[in-house]
Design a protein around this motif. Structure first.
Motif, PDB file in Angstrom:
ATOM      1  N   ILE A  62       0.835  -1.209   0.000  1.00 51.12           N
ATOM      2  CA  ILE A  62       0.000   0.000   0.000  1.00 51.12           C
ATOM      3  C   ILE A  62       0.863   1.249   0.000  1.00 51.12           C
ATOM      4  CG2 ILE A  62      -1.615   1.351   1.414  1.00 51.12           C
ATOM      5  CD1 ILE A  62      -2.863  -1.404   2.232  1.00 51.12           C
ATOM      6  N   SER A  63       1.896   1.278   0.836  1.00 50.14           N
ATOM      7  CA  SER A  63       2.765   2.448   0.900  1.00 50.14           C
ATOM      8  C   SER A  63       3.487   2.682  -0.422  1.00 50.14           C
ATOM      9  CB  SER A  63       3.789   2.281   2.026  1.00 50.14           C
ATOM     10  OG  SER A  63       4.672   3.382   2.052  1.00 50.14           O
ATOM     11  N   VAL A  64       4.019   1.626  -1.006  1.00 52.77           N
ATOM     12  CA  VAL A  64       4.759   1.753  -2.262  1.00 52.77           C
ATOM     13  C   VAL A  64       3.853   2.266  -3.378  1.00 52.77           C
ATOM     14  CG1 VAL A  64       5.822   0.374  -4.109  1.00 52.77           C
ATOM     15  CG2 VAL A  64       6.603   0.123  -1.740  1.00 52.77           C
ATOM     16  N   TYR A  65       2.693   1.657  -3.553  1.00 52.62           N
ATOM     17  CA  TYR A  65       1.817   2.087  -4.646  1.00 52.62           C
ATOM     18  C   TYR A  65       1.191   3.445  -4.381  1.00 52.62           C
ATOM     19  CZ  TYR A  65       2.605  -2.069  -7.354  1.00 52.62           C
ATOM     20  OH  TYR A  65       3.202  -3.035  -8.121  1.00 52.62           O
ATOM     21  N   ALA A  66       0.935   3.778  -3.121  1.00 55.18           N
ATOM     22  CA  ALA A  66       0.437   5.111  -2.785  1.00 55.18           C
ATOM     23  C   ALA A  66       1.476   6.169  -3.148  1.00 55.18           C
ATOM     24  CB  ALA A  66       0.088   5.191  -1.304  1.00 55.18           C
ATOM     25  N   GLN A  67       2.733   5.902  -2.805  1.00 61.71           N
ATOM     26  CA  GLN A  67       3.795   6.858  -3.138  1.00 61.71           C
ATOM     27  C   GLN A  67       3.998   6.960  -4.647  1.00 61.71           C
ATOM     28  OE1 GLN A  67       7.467   6.825  -0.644  1.00 61.71           O
ATOM     29  NE2 GLN A  67       6.388   5.164   0.428  1.00 61.71           N
ATOM     30  N   PHE A  68       3.929   5.821  -5.337  1.00 63.00           N
ATOM     31  CA  PHE A  68       4.116   5.847  -6.792  1.00 63.00           C
ATOM     32  C   PHE A  68       3.009   6.644  -7.470  1.00 63.00           C
ATOM     33  CE2 PHE A  68       3.422   4.156 -11.052  1.00 63.00           C
ATOM     34  CZ  PHE A  68       4.676   4.356 -11.611  1.00 63.00           C
ATOM     35  N   LEU A  69       1.756   6.323  -7.159  1.00 66.04           N
ATOM     36  CA  LEU A  69       0.638   7.021  -7.799  1.00 66.04           C
ATOM     37  C   LEU A  69       0.603   8.497  -7.415  1.00 66.04           C
ATOM     38  CD1 LEU A  69      -2.136   4.295  -7.505  1.00 66.04           C
ATOM     39  CD2 LEU A  69      -0.906   5.027  -9.570  1.00 66.04           C
ATOM     40  N   ALA A  70       0.828   8.794  -6.152  1.00 68.81           N
ATOM     41  CA  ALA A  70       0.860  10.193  -5.730  1.00 68.81           C
ATOM     42  C   ALA A  70       2.007  10.923  -6.412  1.00 68.81           C
ATOM     43  CB  ALA A  70       0.985  10.288  -4.214  1.00 68.81           C
ATOM     44  N   GLY A  71       3.142  10.250  -6.572  1.00 73.03           N
ATOM     45  CA  GLY A  71       4.275  10.853  -7.269  1.00 73.03           C
ATOM     46  C   GLY A  71       3.936  11.221  -8.704  1.00 73.03           C
TER      47      GLY A  71
END
Length: 134
Positions: A62-71
Motif C-alpha cells: 500500500i505504501s509503495v503504490y500510494a507513493q508511486f501514484l501520488a508521485g
C-alpha cells in the motif's frame, strides 16, 4: 532587489512546478525498485516488520503504490490535493512509526515529503499543471 522580488512574485508558479518535478520524481524513483523487483518489496516488508507494522506485506504494498501514484499525480499536477492527502497520511505514519526514533538527519527525508505535501495541499498544483489545463 525589488525588481527581482517583483518578478518572483509574478512567477510563483514556477517555484511550485520545480518543487512538483523534484518531489514527483523522487517519489517515483524511491519506490520503483519495489514495483519492478519483488524481492525489494519483501525487503521493505521485513523493514516494516521490525517496527511492528500491522500486516507488513500489505502495509509495504500500500505504501509503495500510494507513493508511486501520488508521485505521478504530483509530477503532472493532476488531482494534487488528493495526492497530497495520501502523502500526508503515508509520511505521517512513516514519521510516527519509524523516523521519530532516529536523529534529525534521519527524520529529514520523511519530514521533507510531509511538509512538501502540506504545501501542495494548501497551494495546489499551480498554473503549469494538468489541473489548470483541463
Amino acid at each position: 532587489m525589488s525588481k527581482l522580488f517583483s518578478w518572483l512574485d509574478r512567477n510563483q508558479d514556477i517555484g511550485v512546478l520545480l518543487l512538483r518535478i523534484f518531489i514527483g520524481c523522487r517519489l517515483i524513483y524511491g519506490v520503483l525498485d519495489n514495483i519492478i523487483y519483488w524481492p525489494h518489496m519483501l525487503e521493505f516488508r521485513d523493514f516494516l516488520q521490525q517496527f511492528d507494522f500491522p500486516l507488513p506485506l500489505a502495509s509495504a504494498v500500500i505504501s509503495v503504490y500510494a507513493q508511486f501514484l501520488a508521485g505521478v499525480f504530483v509530477l503532472v499536477g493532476w488531482k494534487i490535493r488528493y495526492a497530497a492527502l495520501i502523502l500526508i497520511l503515508n509520511f505521517t505514519i512513516a514519521f510516527l512509526m519509524v523516523d521519530r526514533h532516529g536523529s534529525i538527519e534521519s527524520m529529514t527525508p520523511a519530514l521533507a515529503m510531509l511538509f512538501s505535501a502540506l504545501l501542495f495541499l494548501f497551494q495546489g498544483s499551480g498554473k503549469f499543471s494538468l489541473d489548470k489545463q483541463l
